[in-house]
Design a protein around this motif. Structure first.
Motif, mmCIF file in Angstrom:
data_model
loop_
_atom_site.group_PDB
_atom_site.id
_atom_site.type_symbol
_atom_site.label_atom_id
_atom_site.label_comp_id
_atom_site.label_asym_id
_atom_site.label_seq_id
_atom_site.Cartn_x
_atom_site.Cartn_y
_atom_site.Cartn_z
ATOM 1 N N VAL A 1 0.941 -0.804 -0.074
ATOM 2 C CA VAL A 1 -0.060 -0.272 0.082
ATOM 3 C C VAL A 1 0.961 1.240 -0.246
ATOM 4 O O VAL A 1 0.811 2.785 -0.400
ATOM 5 C CB VAL A 1 -0.825 -0.206 1.265
ATOM 6 N N LYS A 2 2.154 1.248 0.940
ATOM 7 C CA LYS A 2 3.031 2.476 0.949
ATOM 8 C C LYS A 2 3.594 2.360 -0.490
ATOM 9 O O LYS A 2 3.334 3.608 -0.718
ATOM 10 C CB LYS A 2 3.975 2.253 2.044
ATOM 11 N N VAL A 3 3.832 1.435 -1.382
ATOM 12 C CA VAL A 3 4.585 2.168 -2.809
ATOM 13 C C VAL A 3 3.354 2.905 -3.471
ATOM 14 O O VAL A 3 4.005 3.039 -4.587
ATOM 15 C CB VAL A 3 5.471 0.787 -3.194
ATOM 16 N N TYR A 4 2.720 2.055 -3.571
ATOM 17 C CA TYR A 4 1.430 2.242 -4.760
ATOM 18 C C TYR A 4 0.471 3.497 -4.549
ATOM 19 O O TYR A 4 1.150 4.514 -5.274
ATOM 20 C CB TYR A 4 -0.339 1.023 -4.249
ATOM 21 N N ASP A 5 0.666 3.632 -2.825
ATOM 22 C CA ASP A 5 0.358 5.441 -2.310
ATOM 23 C C ASP A 5 1.144 6.436 -3.112
ATOM 24 O O ASP A 5 0.782 7.600 -3.403
ATOM 25 C CB ASP A 5 0.001 5.569 -0.849
ATOM 26 N N GLN A 6 2.417 5.897 -2.860
ATOM 27 C CA GLN A 6 4.172 6.630 -3.136
ATOM 28 C C GLN A 6 3.603 7.025 -4.355
ATOM 29 O O GLN A 6 4.000 8.168 -5.413
ATOM 30 C CB GLN A 6 5.018 6.465 -2.829
ATOM 31 N N GLY B 1 -2.460 5.815 -12.672
ATOM 32 C CA GLY B 1 -2.402 5.403 -12.593
ATOM 33 C C GLY B 1 -1.385 4.103 -12.658
ATOM 34 O O GLY B 1 -0.620 4.497 -12.447
ATOM 35 N N LEU B 2 -1.690 3.090 -12.350
ATOM 36 C CA LEU B 2 -1.006 1.790 -11.793
ATOM 37 C C LEU B 2 -0.957 0.371 -12.680
ATOM 38 O O LEU B 2 -2.020 0.419 -12.965
ATOM 39 C CB LEU B 2 -1.301 1.692 -10.148
ATOM 40 N N GLU C 1 -11.621 1.982 -7.948
ATOM 41 C CA GLU C 1 -12.648 3.058 -8.218
ATOM 42 C C GLU C 1 -12.232 4.280 -8.109
ATOM 43 O O GLU C 1 -13.413 6.161 -8.615
ATOM 44 C CB GLU C 1 -14.258 2.571 -6.991
ATOM 45 N N ARG C 2 -11.401 4.759 -7.638
ATOM 46 C CA ARG C 2 -11.063 6.332 -8.372
ATOM 47 C C ARG C 2 -9.565 6.263 -9.219
ATOM 48 O O ARG C 2 -9.162 7.438 -8.790
ATOM 49 C CB ARG C 2 -10.484 6.705 -6.426
ATOM 50 N N THR C 3 -9.463 5.302 -9.225
ATOM 51 C CA THR C 3 -7.774 5.692 -10.415
ATOM 52 C C THR C 3 -7.803 4.402 -10.571
ATOM 53 O O THR C 3 -7.866 3.271 -10.632
ATOM 54 C CB THR C 3 -6.167 5.701 -9.450
#
Length: 313
Positions: free
Chosen positions: A102-107, A116-117, A139-141
């Motif tokens: 979660v930390k690296v995705y959020d970064q 997006g990812l 749902e948000r990206t």
């Protein structure tokens, strides 16, 4: 579908989705892989060499934010009007504790230029709790999960030391799609022991799965990998295709491919000095031109021979 290209290309899909050109920026988080750390195996897949496809701006000693800044700077001079996706490419990018993921995705998403990812991983490394998280995130990206499937043949998967079955790949793809997360598959054409008919059977089998994208490319034998030994010692087990023959087989493949799939890529090129075989020596745009010309010559396009049933495979 692009009427000139005669197949669903990724760039057009991006423009339809975002209204602009999009560029993937590769990120190396330093994650490991269960096929390397001893959980499944210590040798890794026989074909694998991360350095063969990792851009120079990727450095796991840097933070995700720093790598993205370097990557965007690299492409900014090439494309003036462009959006960016963070591409978690090297190794297995769901193979870490949940909090770290979660930390690296959020970064990545903290960078306002990142829209997006794209998360590359193995089909046996996607727990339900992470799928639930990615479902909410999507749902948000923009979120695309790309599974390394490589082959639909379990005999081949064992030979290349992949460490999972095709059934596991099907389960992961279906579970991801069921949560309304876009899902892609990475496939290799020409793995040892597979015939041209096996390749076409692959297209027909994959076409029945709930994929958004598919990435196809020719087998590359990278030096200093176990596949190099296999290629040298079992040379007759490999398809020896030149560029024209590969494009012809690829056209056969695309004719059988689900017309709804977006083709992310159909050829790859690692640094020349690292590749034992094949060395076709063509620029990327030449392969696109060759494929379009072949499909036009045939009067066909993606999905011309698509079957909605696997009966008879």
């Amino acid at each position: 579908m692009d009427q000139l290209l005669r197949y669903n290309d990724f760039n057009s899909f991006m423009r339809r989705t975002f209204g602009m050109k999009m560029q993937k920026i590769s990120v190396d988080t330093g994650f490991s892989c269960p096929n390397r750390d001893g959980t499944i195996s210590k040798g890794g897949c026989t074909f694998c060499s991360n350095t063969a496809f990792t851009p120079s701006y990727c450095d796991p000693s840097l933070t995700v934010a720093q790598q993205l800044e370097k990557g965007i700077g690299f492409f900014r001079h090439k494309y003036s009007d462009c959006g960016y996706l963070a591409y978690f490419q090297s190794n297995t990018n769901t193979y870490a504790p949940f909090d770290r993921l979660v930390k690296v995705y959020d970064q990545a998403l903290d960078n306002k230029l990142i829209k997006g990812l794209v998360i590359s991983t193995r089909p046996d490394c996607m727990p339900d709790y992470l799928l639930d998280y990615l479902s909410g995130l999507s749902e948000r990206t923009f979120v695309l999960v790309e599974y390394g499937v490589e082959s639909t043949n379990d005999t081949t998967l064992r030979r290349i030391n992949r460490g999972h079955t095709f059934e596991q790949a099907v389960e992961a793809i279906e579970s991801t799609a069921a949560r309304n997360v876009m899902v892609g598959a990475h496939m290799i054409v020409g793995l040892p022991g597979e015939s041209c008919r096996d390749v076409l059977r692959q297209a027909e089998t994959m076409s029945l799965l709930p994929l958004t994208t598919i990435k196809i490319h020719q087998l590359q034998v990278i030096r200093k990998t176990p596949l190099e030994w296999d290629f040298i010692n079992n040379n007759d087990d490999f398809l020896h295709l030149d560029a024209d023959q590969y494009i012809s087989l690829l056209a056969d493949y695309i004719e059988r491919l689900n017309p709804a799939f977006v083709i992310d890529r159909f050829v790859t090129q690692s640094p020349k000095g690292m590749v034992l075989w094949p060395n076709w020596g063509l620029k990327s745009f030449r392969y696109v031109a060759m494929l379009c010309s072949e499909l036009q010559r045939r009067g066909t396009r993606q999905g011309s021979f698509f079957k909605t049933s696997s009966k008879g495979l």
